[in-house]
Design a protein around this motif. Structure first.
Motif, PDB file in Angstrom:
ATOM      1  N   TYR A   7      -0.206   5.128   4.903  1.00 63.92           N
ATOM      2  CA  TYR A   7      -1.139   3.995   4.927  1.00 63.92           C
ATOM      3  C   TYR A   7      -2.566   4.499   5.136  1.00 63.92           C
ATOM      4  CZ  TYR A   7      -2.418  -0.854   6.321  1.00 63.92           C
ATOM      5  OH  TYR A   7      -2.949  -2.118   6.430  1.00 63.92           O
ATOM      6  N   ALA A   8      -2.744   5.414   6.075  1.00 63.40           N
ATOM      7  CA  ALA A   8      -4.073   5.954   6.350  1.00 63.40           C
ATOM      8  C   ALA A   8      -4.625   6.730   5.162  1.00 63.40           C
ATOM      9  CB  ALA A   8      -4.016   6.857   7.586  1.00 63.40           C
ATOM     10  N   ALA A   9      -3.744   7.369   4.402  1.00 64.06           N
ATOM     11  CA  ALA A   9      -4.186   8.146   3.241  1.00 64.06           C
ATOM     12  C   ALA A   9      -4.858   7.281   2.185  1.00 64.06           C
ATOM     13  CB  ALA A   9      -2.995   8.882   2.627  1.00 64.06           C
ATOM     14  N   ALA A  10      -4.587   5.972   2.220  1.00 65.52           N
ATOM     15  CA  ALA A  10      -5.211   5.065   1.259  1.00 65.52           C
ATOM     16  C   ALA A  10      -6.650   4.722   1.627  1.00 65.52           C
ATOM     17  CB  ALA A  10      -4.391   3.778   1.158  1.00 65.52           C
ATOM     18  N   GLY A  11      -7.127   5.199   2.780  1.00 68.41           N
ATOM     19  CA  GLY A  11      -8.495   4.914   3.184  1.00 68.41           C
ATOM     20  C   GLY A  11      -8.617   3.845   4.243  1.00 68.41           C
ATOM     21  N   LYS A  26       8.805 -21.317   0.137  1.00 73.55           N
ATOM     22  CA  LYS A  26       9.841 -20.777  -0.741  1.00 73.55           C
ATOM     23  C   LYS A  26      11.154 -20.482  -0.006  1.00 73.55           C
ATOM     24  CE  LYS A  26       7.136 -20.588  -4.408  1.00 73.55           C
ATOM     25  NZ  LYS A  26       6.797 -19.351  -5.114  1.00 73.55           N
ATOM     26  N   GLY A  27      11.137 -20.543   1.333  1.00 77.84           N
ATOM     27  CA  GLY A  27      12.358 -20.288   2.087  1.00 77.84           C
ATOM     28  C   GLY A  27      12.123 -19.367   3.266  1.00 77.84           C
ATOM     29  N   LEU A  28      13.216 -18.857   3.828  1.00 77.94           N
ATOM     30  CA  LEU A  28      13.129 -17.904   4.931  1.00 77.94           C
ATOM     31  C   LEU A  28      12.707 -16.534   4.407  1.00 77.94           C
ATOM     32  CD1 LEU A  28      16.258 -18.618   7.170  1.00 77.94           C
ATOM     33  CD2 LEU A  28      13.885 -19.250   7.610  1.00 77.94           C
ATOM     34  N   VAL A  29      11.793 -15.905   5.125  1.00 80.35           N
ATOM     35  CA  VAL A  29      11.282 -14.598   4.731  1.00 80.35           C
ATOM     36  C   VAL A  29      11.532 -13.633   5.878  1.00 80.35           C
ATOM     37  CG1 VAL A  29       9.282 -13.285   3.948  1.00 80.35           C
ATOM     38  CG2 VAL A  29       9.485 -15.712   3.356  1.00 80.35           C
ATOM     39  N   ARG A  30      12.126 -12.489   5.558  1.00 81.39           N
ATOM     40  CA  ARG A  30      12.383 -11.472   6.571  1.00 81.39           C
ATOM     41  C   ARG A  30      11.676 -10.183   6.175  1.00 81.39           C
ATOM     42  NH1 ARG A  30      18.464 -10.311   7.864  1.00 81.39           N
ATOM     43  NH2 ARG A  30      18.386  -9.360   5.782  1.00 81.39           N
ATOM     44  N   ILE A  31      11.102  -9.511   7.165  1.00 86.33           N
ATOM     45  CA  ILE A  31      10.454  -8.229   6.903  1.00 86.33           C
ATOM     46  C   ILE A  31      11.012  -7.201   7.879  1.00 86.33           C
ATOM     47  CG2 ILE A  31       8.485  -8.887   8.348  1.00 86.33           C
ATOM     48  CD1 ILE A  31       6.772  -6.989   6.625  1.00 86.33           C
ATOM     49  N   SER A  32      11.343  -6.028   7.344  1.00 84.11           N
ATOM     50  CA  SER A  32      11.855  -4.940   8.173  1.00 84.11           C
ATOM     51  C   SER A  32      11.442  -3.617   7.554  1.00 84.11           C
ATOM     52  CB  SER A  32      13.378  -5.009   8.265  1.00 84.11           C
ATOM     53  OG  SER A  32      13.973  -4.724   7.007  1.00 84.11           O
ATOM     54  N   PRO A  33      11.344  -2.552   8.350  1.00 82.30           N
ATOM     55  CA  PRO A  33      10.993  -1.244   7.794  1.00 82.30           C
ATOM     56  C   PRO A  33      11.990  -0.751   6.757  1.00 82.30           C
ATOM     57  CG  PRO A  33      10.750  -1.244  10.184  1.00 82.30           C
ATOM     58  CD  PRO A  33      11.443  -2.525   9.816  1.00 82.30           C
ATOM     59  N   GLU A  34      13.242  -1.139   6.921  1.00 79.71           N
ATOM     60  CA  GLU A  34      14.279  -0.624   6.024  1.00 79.71           C
ATOM     61  C   GLU A  34      14.296  -1.357   4.682  1.00 79.71           C
ATOM     62  OE1 GLU A  34      14.834   0.082  10.131  1.00 79.71           O
ATOM     63  OE2 GLU A  34      14.972  -1.875   9.110  1.00 79.71           O
ATOM     64  N   GLU A  35      14.078  -2.668   4.709  1.00 86.29           N
ATOM     65  CA  GLU A  35      14.245  -3.469   3.500  1.00 86.29           C
ATOM     66  C   GLU A  35      12.958  -4.081   2.987  1.00 86.29           C
ATOM     67  OE1 GLU A  35      17.171  -6.084   5.261  1.00 86.29           O
ATOM     68  OE2 GLU A  35      18.771  -5.108   4.143  1.00 86.29           O
ATOM     69  N   TRP A  90       6.971   7.249   9.676  1.00 90.14           N
ATOM     70  CA  TRP A  90       6.343   8.235   8.797  1.00 90.14           C
ATOM     71  C   TRP A  90       5.366   7.599   7.809  1.00 90.14           C
ATOM     72  CZ3 TRP A  90       6.924   7.906   3.488  1.00 90.14           C
ATOM     73  CH2 TRP A  90       7.942   7.050   3.020  1.00 90.14           C
ATOM     74  N   ARG A  91       5.438   6.287   7.661  1.00 83.71           N
ATOM     75  CA  ARG A  91       4.590   5.632   6.673  1.00 83.71           C
ATOM     76  C   ARG A  91       3.195   5.295   7.181  1.00 83.71           C
ATOM     77  NH1 ARG A  91       9.763   2.118   4.917  1.00 83.71           N
ATOM     78  NH2 ARG A  91      10.058   2.423   7.148  1.00 83.71           N
ATOM     79  N   VAL A 143       0.835  -1.201   0.000  1.00 76.56           N
ATOM     80  CA  VAL A 143       0.000   0.000   0.000  1.00 76.56           C
ATOM     81  C   VAL A 143       0.864   1.243   0.000  1.00 76.56           C
ATOM     82  CG1 VAL A 143      -1.739   1.306   1.282  1.00 76.56           C
ATOM     83  CG2 VAL A 143      -1.897  -1.192   1.168  1.00 76.56           C
ATOM     84  N   VAL A 144       1.827   1.281   0.894  1.00 76.51           N
ATOM     85  CA  VAL A 144       2.672   2.468   1.046  1.00 76.51           C
ATOM     86  C   VAL A 144       3.446   2.767  -0.230  1.00 76.51           C
ATOM     87  CG1 VAL A 144       4.686   3.391   2.265  1.00 76.51           C
ATOM     88  CG2 VAL A 144       2.851   2.263   3.556  1.00 76.51           C
TER      89      VAL A 144
END
Length: 601
Positions: free
Chosen positions: A229-233, A583-592, A224-225, A192-193
């Protein structure tokens, strides 16, 4: 028994005639203490008159509405409150069908809710949502469906699901009726962002249909994101784990949903946004998100969440607002549900003793008494799922012990390895880097660690990945396998013994879905044949089988609170920090953002 919820416009003549006294009420309740969630008051000596499924009159005296056929209930000074609403719930997480869920929660005072069926949607797409919607419509619940937004939750490069939903499918679902109310939690918040066409298209289809968008934002509240996100409704979000999360969402005009699931204990911290920081609570909601059948039996549903919130210092009337009128207003339905007011649906609960105890002794849904003293008094129609839905596990081959070996790029020595660290009572994990030994070209996993694997089960592709997890606690050879593995719901296997892991995986496949815990002493199986997610058994049986899984885990050394619920999230690729998919290891972070990462660093 048939339960009818007619639109208000179709009921106006009868409601007005009943309120005047020209037409007898079908039901009246006299002499109660009204919990008025509109004004925040407790009003003594109040009575309610009902015509069919809606409330015709609220006042001191309803004698002019009583006729020969009117059912009269003397409240005897008990509290009369609106039926409780769950503002964010996945019925599949209770391991129950909709009908059995209704049987479980109606005696506890829950008369409606907003249900996101994205579990079955990840297995069967729109067909799965439609089946659950049809079953909902046969229950007394004021049940509203949300369209799953993230099927898959990330993208096909990160995980394999049984179906896919995009903007066209979302738009189609809104043509099914007004009880399809919103877009379910938009977990792909990075999409969304950063302007992903699919995610923005689903949101646009929702807004054009006049529906609502629910959120799922797990980056820090001061990021800041969040305003992006809220701007999308996006106007509601349940991923609140701190007071700051609640404060920032409310300040942006969102409804902040504070959850107390089986294993997600967020209310104690988040509620301080009101109790300590003084924020107006009218945009705060209490929700369950995920509660197992076992915890429904042992703790309760929304009644339990209310008691917990009140114990944190929330005024009882305010807590009731957070589970009734606030929830109704969030989805634009305050005209129909969430209060005891003329014209609203007659969803009313009577409570004995102290209001803070939330002791529900009678439940009225759509104008009919459906439960009394903790027991259902109304019979619900049965619903049969098609054979396709009851046979949804399609592995390429039967798993064997060697499938859980982890090949290493060296024949001996040690390797820096990424390890998933489980956090009790939290949805997020942490990433550890640990040096693990290599023997004969394979990674050795021991010293309290377990292997974790995901086997694709929808299309028979043979996709498989194996990683390492910490925090399970097994103190003997043990394994657990499950087809409940959010959100793709492939076969998730965790263990410290390769042979037991293979046996556990085969046990759930042979059962056409479910959960199996294996040790050298035997097997504990909880069959979940409906989409691999829900039991075909009555609530009472399912709760016993769920409790048996918890006991088997505990006996093997896994003492996590409602451990199965926590473990089932380890394949959820959109929750920080480290997960695993087919599919494997999945990582989520604000930077990447979201990315596949290698097991070895």
């Amino acid at each position: 028994m048939t339960f009818t919820r007619k639109p208000l416009a179709d009921c106006v003549p009868e409601l007005v005639a009943t309120a005047r006294g020209d037409q007898p009420a079908t039901l009246v309740i006299t002499g109660g203490k009204l919990v008025n969630v509109c004004s925040g008051e407790i009003l003594d000596g109040m009575s309610v008159g009902v015509q069919g499924g809606r409330i015709a009159y609220v006042g001191k005296d309803v004698s002019h509405m009583i006729g020969e056929g009117t059912q009269v209930i003397d409240a005897g000074g008990k509290y009369m409150a609106p039926g409780l609403l769950d503002g964010h719930c996945h019925i599949e997480s209770t391991q129950l069908t909709v009908t059995e869920f209704a049987r479980a929660v109606l005696p506890l005072g829950t008369t409606g809710g907003f249900f996101d069926a994205h579990e079955i949607a990840n297995v069967f797409g729109l067909k799965g949502i439609r089946l659950m919607l049809e079953e909902m419509r046969g229950t007394p619940l004021a049940a509203y469906m949300q369209v799953a937004s993230c099927v898959p939750s990330t993208g096909p490069e990160f995980e394999t699901t049984g179906a896919a939903i995009g903007p066209e499918e979302v738009a189609e679902a809104y043509t099914w009726g007004g009880d399809v109310i919103a877009l379910g939690e938009v977990m792909n918040f990075p999409g969304v962002v950063y302007g992903d066409d699919k995610m923005l298209g689903e949101i646009q289809a929702t807004l054009r249909a006049g529906r609502f968008v629910d959120g799922h934002f797990t980056w820090p509240s001061n990021d800041w994101r969040l305003p992006v996100y809220a701007a999308a409704g996006v106007t509601g979000d349940h991923e609140c784990v701190t007071a700051e999360d609640v404060i920032e969402r409310v300040r942006l005009g969102m409804y902040a949903k504070m959850r107390r699931g089986s294993a997600w204990h967020d209310v104690a911290k988040t509620i301080t946004a009101h109790t300590e920081h003084g924020l107006d609570p009218r945009r705060m909601m209490l929700v369950t998100d995920d509660r197992s059948s076992e915890s429904l039996r042992d703790e309760g549903h929304m009644d339990f969440v209310l008691r917990h919130a009140i114990a944190q210092g929330v005024k009882p009337v305010t807590a009731f607002q957070m589970a009734t009128i606030n929830t109704a207003e969030r989805f634009g339905l305050a005209r129909d549900i969430g209060s005891i007011t003329p014209g609203s649906y007659a969803d009313i609960i009577l409570l004995d003793g102290n209001l803070a105890d939330v002791n529900v002794v009678l439940t009225i849904a759509a104008g009919a008494v459906v439960a009394e003293n903790g027991v259902m008094t109304a019979s619900l129609p049965s619903y049969t799922y098609p054979q396709e839905v009851r046979s949804s596990v399609h592995l390429l081959k039967r798993p064997a012990a060697e499938d859980f070996l982890i090949p290493a790029p060296v024949s001996s020595g040690s390797l820096s390895t990424r390890v998933i660290k489980v956090r009790e009572n939290h949805v997020e994990t942490t990433e550890l880097i640990m040096s693990l030994p290599v023997v004969d070209g394979h990674l050795e996993v021991g010293n309290g660690l377990c292997k974790i694997a995901v086997l694709e089960r929808h299309k028979g592709t043979g996709n498989k990945s194996v990683g390492v997890v910490d925090g399970i606690g097994f103190h003997e050879p043990a394994a657990i396998a499950m087809t409940v593995a959010h959100d793709s719901h492939n076969v998730l296997v965790i263990g410290n013994d390769d042979e037991l892991m293979a046996q556990a995986a085969n046990a759930v496949a042979d059962a056409r879905g479910g959960v199996a815990v294996l040790t050298r002493n035997g097997t504990t199986l909880f069959p979940l044949a409906i989409a691999g997610l829900m039991s075909a058994e009555p609530f009472e049986t399912a709760a016993e089988q769920s409790a048996a899984i918890s006991k088997a885990l505990y006996n093997a050394g896994c003492t996590l609170n409602y451990g199965f619920m926590t473990l089932s999230l380890l394949a959820l690729a959109v929750i920080p920090t480290l997960r695993i998919s087919d599919k494997g290891l999945v990582r989520i972070s604000p930077e990447e953002g979201i990315q596949l990462v290698s097991l070895f660093v």
